[in-house]
Design a protein around this motif. Structure first.
Motif, PDB file in Angstrom:
ATOM      1  N   GLN A  13       0.823  -1.207   0.000  1.00  0.00           N
ATOM      2  CA  GLN A  13       0.000   0.000   0.000  1.00  0.00           C
ATOM      3  C   GLN A  13       0.865   1.268   0.000  1.00  0.00           C
ATOM      4  O   GLN A  13       0.351   2.365   0.159  1.00  0.00           O
ATOM      5  CB  GLN A  13      -0.915   0.018   1.225  1.00  0.00           C
ATOM      6  CG  GLN A  13      -1.915  -1.123   1.240  1.00  0.00           C
ATOM      7  CD  GLN A  13      -2.818  -1.097   2.470  1.00  0.00           C
ATOM      8  OE1 GLN A  13      -2.718  -0.211   3.309  1.00  0.00           O
ATOM      9  NE2 GLN A  13      -3.698  -2.073   2.562  1.00  0.00           N
ATOM     10  N   LEU A  14       2.169   1.099  -0.188  1.00  0.00           N
ATOM     11  CA  LEU A  14       3.102   2.219  -0.096  1.00  0.00           C
ATOM     12  C   LEU A  14       3.575   2.669  -1.471  1.00  0.00           C
ATOM     13  O   LEU A  14       3.941   1.849  -2.315  1.00  0.00           O
ATOM     14  CB  LEU A  14       4.314   1.811   0.750  1.00  0.00           C
ATOM     15  CG  LEU A  14       5.434   2.837   0.892  1.00  0.00           C
ATOM     16  CD1 LEU A  14       4.954   4.078   1.632  1.00  0.00           C
ATOM     17  CD2 LEU A  14       6.637   2.209   1.612  1.00  0.00           C
ATOM     18  N   VAL A  15       3.563   3.992  -1.679  1.00  0.00           N
ATOM     19  CA  VAL A  15       4.157   4.605  -2.877  1.00  0.00           C
ATOM     20  C   VAL A  15       5.458   5.262  -2.451  1.00  0.00           C
ATOM     21  O   VAL A  15       5.489   6.026  -1.477  1.00  0.00           O
ATOM     22  CB  VAL A  15       3.217   5.657  -3.494  1.00  0.00           C
ATOM     23  CG1 VAL A  15       3.908   6.360  -4.657  1.00  0.00           C
ATOM     24  CG2 VAL A  15       1.928   5.005  -3.967  1.00  0.00           C
ATOM     25  N   LEU A  16       6.536   4.985  -3.169  1.00  0.00           N
ATOM     26  CA  LEU A  16       7.853   5.559  -2.878  1.00  0.00           C
ATOM     27  C   LEU A  16       8.240   6.503  -4.010  1.00  0.00           C
ATOM     28  O   LEU A  16       8.449   6.069  -5.140  1.00  0.00           O
ATOM     29  CB  LEU A  16       8.891   4.452  -2.725  1.00  0.00           C
ATOM     30  CG  LEU A  16      10.302   4.898  -2.350  1.00  0.00           C
ATOM     31  CD1 LEU A  16      10.313   5.528  -0.955  1.00  0.00           C
ATOM     32  CD2 LEU A  16      11.273   3.716  -2.402  1.00  0.00           C
ATOM     33  N   HIS A  17       8.312   7.786  -3.693  1.00  0.00           N
ATOM     34  CA  HIS A  17       8.584   8.804  -4.708  1.00  0.00           C
ATOM     35  C   HIS A  17      10.052   9.231  -4.645  1.00  0.00           C
ATOM     36  O   HIS A  17      10.626   9.351  -3.555  1.00  0.00           O
ATOM     37  CB  HIS A  17       7.684  10.015  -4.492  1.00  0.00           C
ATOM     38  CG  HIS A  17       7.834  11.068  -5.544  1.00  0.00           C
ATOM     39  ND1 HIS A  17       7.355  10.925  -6.826  1.00  0.00           N
ATOM     40  CD2 HIS A  17       8.430  12.285  -5.507  1.00  0.00           C
ATOM     41  CE1 HIS A  17       7.629  12.007  -7.532  1.00  0.00           C
ATOM     42  NE2 HIS A  17       8.291  12.845  -6.750  1.00  0.00           N
TER      43      HIS A  17
END
Length: 224
Positions: free
Chosen positions: A70-74
């Motif tokens: 569920q994690l977005v890494l930008h």
């Protein structure tokens, strides 16, 4: 990307730290939660390498007990960010990657602002770091201050840890109550309503404009 709670969107980057050797640097890795501004992972190394970045994110997700799927890494488009080593590890964890737009310098604003805060602190060394251990010691002190003591203007002057842990809402409500009572006691001192202490409900990376939203909706309808 939009974050409505902690551990939904993280931003990370690498910055240089001067060493005593001319032309050589140490590298500070920092990962920050976009919603709460908490530094969720950090490291200081003698080189910029994808393996260090992969270890940073893996350790941070474990420490935060994050559901990585569920994690977005930008990140920006640097070599370590685009590396195959990091890509494989993030795919194994289930983390979704996000990158800055090509030739857009301010698409990773949370990490850029964090590095500026770090290097403009009064206690940032005016001389180069003598060793990696010294760089790590300074970084650990900075992270501790930033997470637990720094009243961040972007989150209504609570600390990142207070927002990350869910305490910020109650703190903001108490501040509003204090201001309202002060205005009731001394109404002549107030020409307007009390300051808004309400916590921001969502935090965006590149919030779409109305025009962008309409274009995306139109393209979706055409595709359907």
């Amino acid at each position: 990307h939009v974050a409505r709670a902690p551990n939904e969107v993280w931003s990370w980057d690498i910055t240089y730290l001067r060493s005593a050797v001319r032309g050589a640097f140490f590298y500070l890795y920092l990962a920050v939660d976009v919603y709460s501004r908490k530094i969720v992972g950090w490291d200081a190394q003698g080189e910029e390498a994808a393996a260090h970045a992969a270890a940073l994110i893996e350790n941070a997700t474990a420490a935060e007990k994050v559901d990585a799927k569920q994690l977005v890494l930008h990140a920006d488009n640097g070599g370590a960010m685009r590396s195959a080593t990091l890509e494989v590890r993030l795919e194994e964890l289930g983390v979704l990657r996000s990158f800055s737009r090509p030739r857009v310098s301010n698409d990773n604003p949370f990490s850029e602002a964090l590095f500026r805060t770090a290097k403009y602190r009064p206690d940032y060394p005016g001389r180069p770091f003598a060793s990696k251990e010294e760089a790590c010691q300074w970084a650990a002190t900075f992270v501790e201050w930033y997470v637990h003591e720094h009243r961040h203007s972007g989150i209504k002057f609570v600390t990142p840890q207070q927002r990350h842990s869910g305490q910020a809402g109650a703190i903001s409500q108490q501040r509003t109550l204090v201001y309202e009572r002060a205005r009731e006691r001394h109404p002549r001192r107030w020409s307007r309503s009390v300051r808004c202490w309400k916590q921001p409900a969502v935090v965006w990376i590149n919030e779409p404009t109305d025009d962008t939203t309409e274009k995306h909706a139109l393209l979706f309808q055409q595709a359907a």
